[in-house]
Design an enzyme around this catalytic site. Sequence first.
Site, PDB file in Angstrom:
ATOM      1  N   ASP A  84       0.846  -1.180   0.000  1.00 17.62           N
ATOM      2  CA  ASP A  84       0.000   0.000   0.000  1.00 17.62           C
ATOM      3  C   ASP A  84       0.888   1.239   0.000  1.00 17.62           C
ATOM      4  O   ASP A  84       1.714   1.416   0.892  1.00 17.62           O
ATOM      5  CB  ASP A  84      -0.877  -0.024   1.266  1.00 17.62           C
ATOM      6  CG  ASP A  84      -1.778   1.197   1.363  1.00 17.62           C
ATOM      7  OD1 ASP A  84      -1.986   1.873   0.334  1.00 17.62           O
ATOM      8  OD2 ASP A  84      -2.260   1.484   2.467  1.00 17.62           O
ATOM      9  N   ASP A  86       0.618   5.290  -0.035  1.00 17.19           N
ATOM     10  CA  ASP A  86      -0.388   6.302   0.220  1.00 17.19           C
ATOM     11  C   ASP A  86       0.311   7.626   0.492  1.00 17.19           C
ATOM     12  O   ASP A  86       1.327   7.644   1.191  1.00 17.19           O
ATOM     13  CB  ASP A  86      -1.200   5.877   1.447  1.00 17.19           C
ATOM     14  CG  ASP A  86      -2.448   6.691   1.608  1.00 17.19           C
ATOM     15  OD1 ASP A  86      -2.327   7.928   1.764  1.00 17.19           O
ATOM     16  OD2 ASP A  86      -3.540   6.107   1.572  1.00 17.19           O
ATOM     17  N   ASP A 288       3.350   1.542   3.240  1.00 17.57           N
ATOM     18  CA  ASP A 288       2.786   1.361   4.570  1.00 17.57           C
ATOM     19  C   ASP A 288       3.224  -0.022   5.044  1.00 17.57           C
ATOM     20  O   ASP A 288       2.712  -1.045   4.596  1.00 17.57           O
ATOM     21  CB  ASP A 288       1.258   1.459   4.510  1.00 17.57           C
ATOM     22  CG  ASP A 288       0.630   1.370   5.893  1.00 17.57           C
ATOM     23  OD1 ASP A 288       1.261   0.782   6.800  1.00 17.57           O
ATOM     24  OD2 ASP A 288      -0.481   1.886   6.065  1.00 17.57           O
TER      25      ASP A 288
END
Length: 386
Positions: A84, A86, A288
């Site tokens: 992930d 972000d 992440d």
Amino acid sequence: MFRKYYKEGFSLNAVFPKVDRREFGFVSFEGQMVRHKGFQNLEEVRVFMQSFVPRDAYYSCAYYENPMAEMERKCWLGADLVFDIDADHIPTPCNKVHDEWICYNCGFAGRGITPKNCPVCNGEKFETSTWLCQDCLDAAKNEAIKLLDILRSDFGFSDKDIHVYFSGHRGYHVHIENELIQGLDSISRKEIVDYICGIGFDGKIGNSTGWHARIRKGLYRFLSKADKEDFIRMGLKRNIVKALLNNREKILMNLEHGEIWRSVKGVGLKTWGKIFDRCAQEEFVKIDTVVTADIHRLVRMPHTLHGKTGFKKVEFQISRMSDFDPFKEAIAFKKGTVKILAYNSPQFRIGEETFGPYKNVRVELPIAAALLLICKGKAEVYQENV
Ligand SMILES: [Zn+2]
Ligand SMILES: [Zn+2]
């Protein structure tokens, strides 16, 4: 609008394998989480979503013997490897402009990346208000490009195992569906994370494969175009900066033959260490770390709408990475307009059209633009016009 999407525009054709082995979770518009759901096939998922109309829809990266059982009895069989990326984790100059946080406990507020603990009361809960702009999404895409390079060159994953998605909000998701990685436990996944983030890197410069070569290339790129300001920002003294700039050619030549440390008189190991660290940090990927190591993680379901934007989580070909335009290709609604009352919104783009900034005005906007502002809490429907 979400109802309309799940009734009419929604298809789930062969989006992900092993539907019957995954756990599904949904968040309603009232904010309630329903999880431990299981379905036999995608058609059942679709029928459920048509009637439930979730604000956010998730499925597990894990496969279970009993997806609907409580956690201890699910019987874990394996999991996709998920990354992930972000904007929340990437320091961009724009987050100081458009992102805010307020401590739940004491009300202390600030701008930029939300801290782990409140600087005043040490609290851990914050209310955040973030925005997505071209700069954050470009920064996130750049991290995704770096990640893909490592997954392909260093880990040897082939393009058919790698799925790349725009998350629907401020980032990108990379899923790897491959028999070889399904059985990896959390500790092994954490090791993959450490490698990708450069945690525990030995700091040597070299020509061998992997990080040594990547950082050496990064150093070369930086040293061949760095100007005075770049060096000064790193905290180098003026006489050292001057020596570095005057000897650029020699340094680059020595870098190719691995003797950079002795290139320039008066520039010591400490300085080279600083320059090296800066370049290494630039190459390490900002993912992440918690998501990848979590073997039970629920991840956003592809093709569903993101509750904070009304944009779709969409997959695209790796080869299209540099042209992919989230403000165009993640748009779920292409027709119709809505009248809204916009409280406060920065300027933004949907497709080829630019909107805003708005401050307490009534405007009629294309559905996608209106939906973004409403989902972000920056507007309300004034009068629907569809
Ligand atoms: Zn506080
Ligand atoms: Zn931004």
